[in-house]
Design a protein around this motif. Structure first.
Motif, PDB file in Angstrom:
ATOM      1  N   ASN A  67       0.563  -0.576  -0.153  1.00  0.00           N
ATOM      2  CA  ASN A  67      -0.130  -0.142  -0.064  1.00  0.00           C
ATOM      3  C   ASN A  67       1.503   1.064   0.476  1.00  0.00           C
ATOM      4  OD1 ASN A  67      -1.437  -2.058   1.005  1.00  0.00           O
ATOM      5  ND2 ASN A  67      -3.131  -1.127   1.514  1.00  0.00           N
ATOM      6  N   ASP A  68       2.345   1.255   0.757  1.00  0.00           N
ATOM      7  CA  ASP A  68       2.894   2.553   1.387  1.00  0.00           C
ATOM      8  C   ASP A  68       4.108   2.277  -0.187  1.00  0.00           C
ATOM      9  OD1 ASP A  68       3.776   0.496   1.839  1.00  0.00           O
ATOM     10  OD2 ASP A  68       4.708   1.440   3.514  1.00  0.00           O
ATOM     11  N   ALA A  69       4.138   1.760  -0.762  1.00  0.00           N
ATOM     12  CA  ALA A  69       4.414   1.134  -2.343  1.00  0.00           C
ATOM     13  C   ALA A  69       5.851   2.363  -2.425  1.00  0.00           C
ATOM     14  CB  ALA A  69       3.964   1.088  -4.167  1.00  0.00           C
ATOM     15  N   SER A  70       6.965   2.253  -2.693  1.00  0.00           N
ATOM     16  CA  SER A  70       7.697   3.377  -3.610  1.00  0.00           C
ATOM     17  C   SER A  70       8.709   3.158  -4.308  1.00  0.00           C
ATOM     18  CB  SER A  70       8.298   4.236  -2.421  1.00  0.00           C
ATOM     19  OG  SER A  70       9.543   3.143  -1.591  1.00  0.00           O
ATOM     20  N   LEU A  71       9.418   3.232  -5.778  1.00  0.00           N
ATOM     21  CA  LEU A  71      10.122   3.457  -6.297  1.00  0.00           C
ATOM     22  C   LEU A  71      11.766   3.664  -5.742  1.00  0.00           C
ATOM     23  CD1 LEU A  71       8.651   4.542  -9.438  1.00  0.00           C
ATOM     24  CD2 LEU A  71       8.454   2.297  -9.214  1.00  0.00           C
ATOM     25  N   SER A  72      12.790   2.970  -5.879  1.00  0.00           N
ATOM     26  CA  SER A  72      14.164   2.688  -5.085  1.00  0.00           C
ATOM     27  C   SER A  72      14.590   3.617  -5.479  1.00  0.00           C
ATOM     28  CB  SER A  72      14.757   1.169  -4.992  1.00  0.00           C
ATOM     29  OG  SER A  72      14.986   0.811  -6.607  1.00  0.00           O
ATOM     30  N   SER A  73      16.190   4.116  -5.082  1.00  0.00           N
ATOM     31  CA  SER A  73      16.927   5.592  -5.553  1.00  0.00           C
ATOM     32  C   SER A  73      18.100   4.626  -5.766  1.00  0.00           C
ATOM     33  CB  SER A  73      17.173   6.346  -4.209  1.00  0.00           C
ATOM     34  OG  SER A  73      15.991   7.285  -3.763  1.00  0.00           O
ATOM     35  N   VAL A  74      18.686   4.989  -6.717  1.00  0.00           N
ATOM     36  CA  VAL A  74      20.198   4.268  -6.752  1.00  0.00           C
ATOM     37  C   VAL A  74      21.157   4.923  -6.414  1.00  0.00           C
ATOM     38  CG1 VAL A  74      22.066   4.442  -9.547  1.00  0.00           C
ATOM     39  CG2 VAL A  74      19.889   4.658  -9.397  1.00  0.00           C
ATOM     40  N   ILE A  75      21.842   4.405  -5.638  1.00  0.00           N
ATOM     41  CA  ILE A  75      23.112   4.677  -4.854  1.00  0.00           C
ATOM     42  C   ILE A  75      24.288   5.171  -5.574  1.00  0.00           C
ATOM     43  CG2 ILE A  75      22.204   3.383  -3.179  1.00  0.00           C
ATOM     44  CD1 ILE A  75      25.017   1.860  -3.193  1.00  0.00           C
ATOM     45  N   GLY A  76      24.782   5.285  -6.827  1.00  0.00           N
ATOM     46  CA  GLY A  76      26.048   5.738  -7.407  1.00  0.00           C
ATOM     47  C   GLY A  76      26.114   4.616  -8.703  1.00  0.00           C
ATOM     48  N   PRO A  77      27.954   4.692  -9.011  1.00  0.00           N
ATOM     49  CA  PRO A  77      28.345   4.177 -10.208  1.00  0.00           C
ATOM     50  C   PRO A  77      27.529   2.941 -10.024  1.00  0.00           C
ATOM     51  CG  PRO A  77      29.676   5.383  -9.377  1.00  0.00           C
ATOM     52  CD  PRO A  77      28.305   5.751  -7.564  1.00  0.00           C
ATOM     53  N   SER A  78      27.490   1.961 -11.077  1.00  0.00           N
ATOM     54  CA  SER A  78      27.872   0.342 -10.366  1.00  0.00           C
ATOM     55  C   SER A  78      28.971  -0.531 -10.665  1.00  0.00           C
ATOM     56  CB  SER A  78      26.789   0.123 -11.892  1.00  0.00           C
ATOM     57  OG  SER A  78      27.765   0.379 -13.427  1.00  0.00           O
ATOM     58  N   PHE A  79      28.781  -1.498 -10.032  1.00  0.00           N
ATOM     59  CA  PHE A  79      29.634  -2.675  -9.571  1.00  0.00           C
ATOM     60  C   PHE A  79      29.786  -3.739 -10.819  1.00  0.00           C
ATOM     61  CE2 PHE A  79      27.864  -0.757  -6.178  1.00  0.00           C
ATOM     62  CZ  PHE A  79      28.573  -0.062  -5.738  1.00  0.00           C
ATOM     63  N   ALA A  80      30.601  -4.462 -10.810  1.00  0.00           N
ATOM     64  CA  ALA A  80      31.658  -5.550 -11.272  1.00  0.00           C
ATOM     65  C   ALA A  80      31.008  -6.870 -10.776  1.00  0.00           C
ATOM     66  CB  ALA A  80      33.427  -5.758 -11.134  1.00  0.00           C
ATOM     67  N   ALA A  81      30.589  -7.703 -11.790  1.00  0.00           N
ATOM     68  CA  ALA A  81      29.383  -8.941 -10.038  1.00  0.00           C
ATOM     69  C   ALA A  81      29.818  -9.277  -9.852  1.00  0.00           C
ATOM     70  CB  ALA A  81      29.904  -9.847 -11.211  1.00  0.00           C
ATOM     71  N   GLU A  82      31.731  -9.387  -9.627  1.00  0.00           N
ATOM     72  CA  GLU A  82      32.562 -10.001  -8.416  1.00  0.00           C
ATOM     73  C   GLU A  82      32.335  -9.296  -6.957  1.00  0.00           C
ATOM     74  OE1 GLU A  82      33.256  -9.297 -10.893  1.00  0.00           O
ATOM     75  OE2 GLU A  82      35.579  -8.258 -11.123  1.00  0.00           O
ATOM     76  N   GLU A  83      31.878  -7.764  -7.357  1.00  0.00           N
ATOM     77  CA  GLU A  83      31.722  -6.452  -6.189  1.00  0.00           C
ATOM     78  C   GLU A  83      30.341  -6.840  -5.227  1.00  0.00           C
ATOM     79  OE1 GLU A  83      33.915  -2.364  -6.401  1.00  0.00           O
ATOM     80  OE2 GLU A  83      33.226  -3.538  -8.477  1.00  0.00           O
ATOM     81  N   MET A  84      29.511  -7.570  -6.081  1.00  0.00           N
ATOM     82  CA  MET A  84      27.695  -7.567  -5.662  1.00  0.00           C
ATOM     83  C   MET A  84      27.490  -7.574  -3.966  1.00  0.00           C
ATOM     84  SD  MET A  84      26.843  -5.542  -6.912  1.00  0.00           S
ATOM     85  CE  MET A  84      24.880  -5.874  -6.524  1.00  0.00           C
ATOM     86  N   PRO A  85      28.376  -8.961  -3.714  1.00  0.00           N
ATOM     87  CA  PRO A  85      28.078  -9.472  -2.531  1.00  0.00           C
ATOM     88  C   PRO A  85      28.602  -9.007  -1.269  1.00  0.00           C
ATOM     89  CG  PRO A  85      28.926 -11.381  -3.863  1.00  0.00           C
ATOM     90  CD  PRO A  85      28.931 -10.156  -4.706  1.00  0.00           C
ATOM     91  N   GLY A  86      29.542  -8.370  -1.368  1.00  0.00           N
ATOM     92  CA  GLY A  86      29.962  -7.330  -0.888  1.00  0.00           C
ATOM     93  C   GLY A  86      29.017  -5.975  -0.397  1.00  0.00           C
ATOM     94  N   VAL A  87      29.321  -5.217  -1.638  1.00  0.00           N
ATOM     95  CA  VAL A  87      28.349  -4.515  -1.902  1.00  0.00           C
ATOM     96  C   VAL A  87      27.097  -4.803  -0.585  1.00  0.00           C
ATOM     97  CG1 VAL A  87      26.390  -3.575  -3.465  1.00  0.00           C
ATOM     98  CG2 VAL A  87      29.102  -3.549  -3.977  1.00  0.00           C
ATOM     99  N   VAL A  88      26.065  -6.019  -1.019  1.00  0.00           N
ATOM    100  CA  VAL A  88      24.682  -5.644  -0.405  1.00  0.00           C
ATOM    101  C   VAL A  88      25.592  -6.265   1.174  1.00  0.00           C
ATOM    102  CG1 VAL A  88      23.204  -7.869   0.091  1.00  0.00           C
ATOM    103  CG2 VAL A  88      24.031  -6.904  -1.671  1.00  0.00           C
ATOM    104  N   GLN A  89      26.679  -6.716   1.309  1.00  0.00           N
ATOM    105  CA  GLN A  89      26.977  -6.955   3.340  1.00  0.00           C
ATOM    106  C   GLN A  89      27.359  -5.869   3.916  1.00  0.00           C
ATOM    107  OE1 GLN A  89      27.630 -10.206   4.659  1.00  0.00           O
ATOM    108  NE2 GLN A  89      27.980  -8.409   5.995  1.00  0.00           N
ATOM    109  N   ARG A  90      27.465  -5.354   3.043  1.00  0.00           N
ATOM    110  CA  ARG A  90      28.043  -3.437   3.440  1.00  0.00           C
ATOM    111  C   ARG A  90      26.661  -2.338   3.615  1.00  0.00           C
ATOM    112  NH1 ARG A  90      32.810  -3.979   0.319  1.00  0.00           N
ATOM    113  NH2 ARG A  90      31.438  -3.498  -1.285  1.00  0.00           N
ATOM    114  N   LEU A  91      25.810  -2.916   2.561  1.00  0.00           N
ATOM    115  CA  LEU A  91      24.217  -1.895   2.802  1.00  0.00           C
ATOM    116  C   LEU A  91      23.432  -2.759   4.466  1.00  0.00           C
ATOM    117  CD1 LEU A  91      23.221  -2.292  -1.065  1.00  0.00           C
ATOM    118  CD2 LEU A  91      23.619  -0.185   0.600  1.00  0.00           C
TER     119      LEU A  91
END
Lengths: 200, 558
Positions: free
Chosen positions: B493-517
């Motif tokens: 009901n309180d739907a929202s669209l997400s905001s981009v946090i910044g420049p994109s990442f390589a595939a191997e960085e992704m688990p670490g990025v989510v970890q830091r979030l």
């Protein structure tokens, strides 16, 4: 051999299609904030084109809607003789015809030209002609008319189909009856299935 | 669930014959590639990277045991013994042969199934809440109306070739679970002041490359008029939607360009002519369809079950599963169960033929022979007795269907991505798998709490990345695969669209990025605060700072 289907059979075409003289393409691109989407990127018709359109002096003539609207007065006699049919393209506004000619049944033939078969506006136009504007005479689809659209065209109020020249109209006939009992009410069968039969 | 009568059956049988002939003409060269394209798409057949992909309709996500057994058999016989459940509650086969599709459709027709309008520029499968009919917070069961709308939209002659695809979702709960605001038409059924069923209608929502939440076009529509009102909306769209640019062709672009007030005016003008025409729904027809969705023949059960409570107390793993995968039910003594198709390290939403047979058997034994597909790409047993939950869990666990991660970070919504889809910019499944492995520790996963992570391999947004609490989008940069991360999206009901946090990442960085979030969240959260709440309270900045600070430190060490 004719590629014209009327109702459920191949028939000969007695009408002469009148086209606007070709001009160098004037394309109107997206204009302004509130865009009339159906005009976007489509050709506009010039007054010169309308004036230069040659109408055969005798016989049944299928005229561009824009030509009829602009030259209506000079065509009254032939309309009275049932010699005038009207065609429009899918992006043209039907309302502009209705404004000058509320009684479409003065025309024995109205035709809709579909440039690309995937352009489904033709279905809404057929529906509007039949249900909104009370048009009862022959309604024809021509242009990129292929057999796999026939069932939908029939249900949208068309009863005449000029199959694209390189295709076999005889084979196309069978597709008019792809489905026996449609669910929803439309132009040909007005009632949805639940108002036609008792379903358990 | 809805059972075909001879009219429904004849229609799908005639469809098989029609499509068989279309395929024959295509293979014989009588239909060009361009001419065959909309025909095969309206039958759910894509030409993909490696092979065609066939999308089979699961209307509003409901399946019978018999149907699921058939899907398992078809996957084994015509494909590689697995299927993929999609965010549209459908099932997809990734490796069928084009010339065998008519045979697959004929098999589907024997169990009242089809692939009609699962793709193409037409009205697609109607979707709804996976807990329809059993949710305690449900006001109106939307399934009968969903079926009425399904029938109306099937081969609707006027809307056979729209400017672009058209998606309708319905819901009947206070807490929206059908994401009605991100559909071309969203309908929320409710009881009005006179205690009559009415519909709140949204229009022009959608994800894709221009994500927009829908606008309310009608606060109060009487249910009888659902079809004629939809006809008015779709007619305005069919006539005036853009056809010159497929990226600008969805109804949301038209609604945005005209403004909702002007669009509503045009729809109302059409509806003046359509209201009360024969497609107006009658009480009798709604009642006929609704009887198919009558309540199950439930036993009268007590509120509690001693053996269930003992198992929860004695078995930590079972208790964890109950916490995540078992849901409230409006019938006393019953629960709904989500069977997770998100085991860590596997492609989200995939089920093997063997698993499908197991689930079909579980449904037959414990849940009245029916099940549902959720838009989160899991399978649901809707009506399980408390006392049967332990047996269901044991069997589900033995077949990898009991990962206790529903609603958690690893319950990832994910499109097929670059491994299969020819539209994709980047792979999505390996990213999901890597993230799942990063958070494979169950206690930690439960401590992070409810979190929706959605991945799309391109801006067409099949993985709904815009409404993920964390959204990941595959992008193409100079021919290589990168991932753009956004946070703060939400469905409901309180739907929202997400905001981009910044420049994109390589595939191997992704688990670490989510970890830091997650690290920022763990560090900053108040008690009882979910990830999305923390993001909404703090905004993107602290998350962004931590993710990119770590990136800079890494870079300085290189």
């Amino acid at each position: 051999m004719s590629n014209l289907i009327y109702q459920n059979a191949i028939t000969t075409d007695d009408w002469t299609l009148v086209e606007l003289p070709k001009v160098e393409k004037v394309v109107r691109m997206q204009a302004g904030k509130v865009v009339l989407f159906h005009l976007t990127g489509e050709n506009t018709i010039s007054a010169a084109q309308i004036a230069d359109t040659v109408i055969p002096p005798n016989g049944l003539v299928l005229l561009p809607m824009s030509v009829y609207i602009a030259r209506k007065a000079s065509l009254e006699n032939r309309v009275a003789k049932q010699e005038v049919g009207i065609w429009l393209a899918t992006h043209e506004r039907l309302e502009s015809l209705i404004e000058v000619e509320p009684d479409l049944n003065r025309f024995p033939l109205v035709a809709v030209f579909v440039e690309r078969f995937a352009d489904g506006r033709i279905f809404s136009l057929g529906n509007l002609l039949r249900t909104r504007y009370g048009y009862n005479n022959t309604l024809r689809a021509f242009g990129d008319v292929l057999r796999d659209q026939l069932y939908f065209l029939k249900r949208s109020g068309f009863d005449s189909y000029l199959i694209r020249a390189d295709r076999n109209a005889q084979e196309a006939l069978t597709s008019l009856n792809d489905f026996t009992r449609p669910y929803q009410g439309a132009v040909d069968e007005k009632l949805p299935v639940w108002r036609r039969v008792s379903r358990k | 669930m809805y059972k075909y009568d001879e009219i429904d059956q004849q229609l799908v049988d005639e469809r098989v014959a029609q499509y068989r002939d279309q395929t024959r003409r295509f293979l014989a060269g009588e239909l060009s590639e361009e001419e065959f394209r909309p025909l095969r798409l309206q039958n759910g057949l894509y030409i993909q990277r490696h092979a065609p992909m066939l999308r089979i309709a699961v209307p509003y996500g409901m399946l019978s045991s018999k149907q699921l057994h058939k899907l398992a058999d078809i996957a084994a016989r015509y494909d590689r013994s697995y299927g993929h459940f999609s965010t549209r509650q459908n099932m997809q086969l990734n490796w069928p042969k084009l010339e065998q599709i008519p045979d697959i459709l004929a098999e589907l027709a024997t169990v009242e199934m089809h692939a009609i309008q699962t793709s193409g520029n037409c009205i697609r499968n109607i979707t709804t809440d996976q807990f329809a009919g059993i949710a305690p917070d449900e006001v109106v069961d939307p399934r009968a109306m969903a079926e009425v709308i399904r029938q109306w939209s099937t081969f609707h002659p006027e809307f056979a070739l729209l400017p672009r695809k058209f998606k309708i979702a319905v819901s009947g709960t206070k807490q929206d679970r059908a994401v009605v605001q991100m559909h071309d038409i969203g309908m929320e059924f409710y009881l009005d002041g006179a205690n009559k069923v009415a519909i709140k209608v949204w229009v022009g929502g959608g994800l894709g490359r221009t994500p927009i939440l829908g606008s309310v076009i009608n606060e109060h529509l009487e249910w009888q008029h659902a079809l004629t009102y939809c006809e008015a909306i779709v007619r305005v769209y069919n006539l005036h939607g853009r056809r010159d640019n497929s990226y600008k062709a969805r109804i949301k672009i038209l609604v945005k360009a005209l403004g909702i007030d002007e669009f509503r005016k045009q729809v109302d003008a059409e509806w003046l002519h359509l209201k009360d025409t024969p497609n107006t729904i009658t009480e009798a027809e709604l009642a006929r369809v609704a009887q198919h969705f009558a309540a199950m023949p439930y036993d009268n059960l007590p509120v509690n079950n001693a053996s269930f409570e003992a198992e929860v107390a004695n078995n930590v793993a079972f208790a964890a599963w109950v916490k995540r995968c078992v849901h409230a039910h409006k019938q006393t003594g019953y629960r709904a169960v989500t069977l997770s198709l998100k085991p860590h390290g596997k492609a989200p939403g995939d089920a093997s033929s063997e698993q499908m047979h197991i689930v079909a058997d579980l449904a037959a034994q414990y849940s009245f022979g029916e099940l549902r597909v959720s838009h989160e790409q899991n399978l649901i047993l809707a009506d399980v007795q408390l006392g049967d939950l332990f047996a269901v869990w044991q069997q589900a666990r033995a077949h990898g269907l009991a990962t206790p991660n529903i609603g958690l970070l690893t319950d990832i919504i994910c499109c097929p991505g670059g491994d299969f889809c020819s539209l994709a910019n980047a792979k999505s499944i390996p990213i999901a798998q890597a993230i799942q492995m990063q958070f494979d520790h169950l206690d930690y996963l439960h401590d992070i709490g409810e979190l929706e992570l959605n991945i799309s391999g391109c801006m067409n947004a099949c993985g709904h990345h815009h409404v993920g609490h964390i959204g990941i989008l595959g992008v193409d940069k100079d021919g290589s695969e990168w991932y753009q991360v956004s946070i703060g999206g939400k469905q409901g009901n309180d739907a929202s669209l997400s905001s981009v946090i910044g420049p994109s990442f390589a595939a191997e960085e992704m688990p670490g990025v989510v970890q830091r979030l997650i690290d920022v969240y763990i560090d900053q959260r108040t008690p009882e605060e979910l990830f999305i709440d923390t993001v909404r309270r703090l905004g993107v900045a602290p998350f962004k700072a931590h993710v990119y600070a770590a990136k800079e430190i890494e870079a300085s060490h290189v």
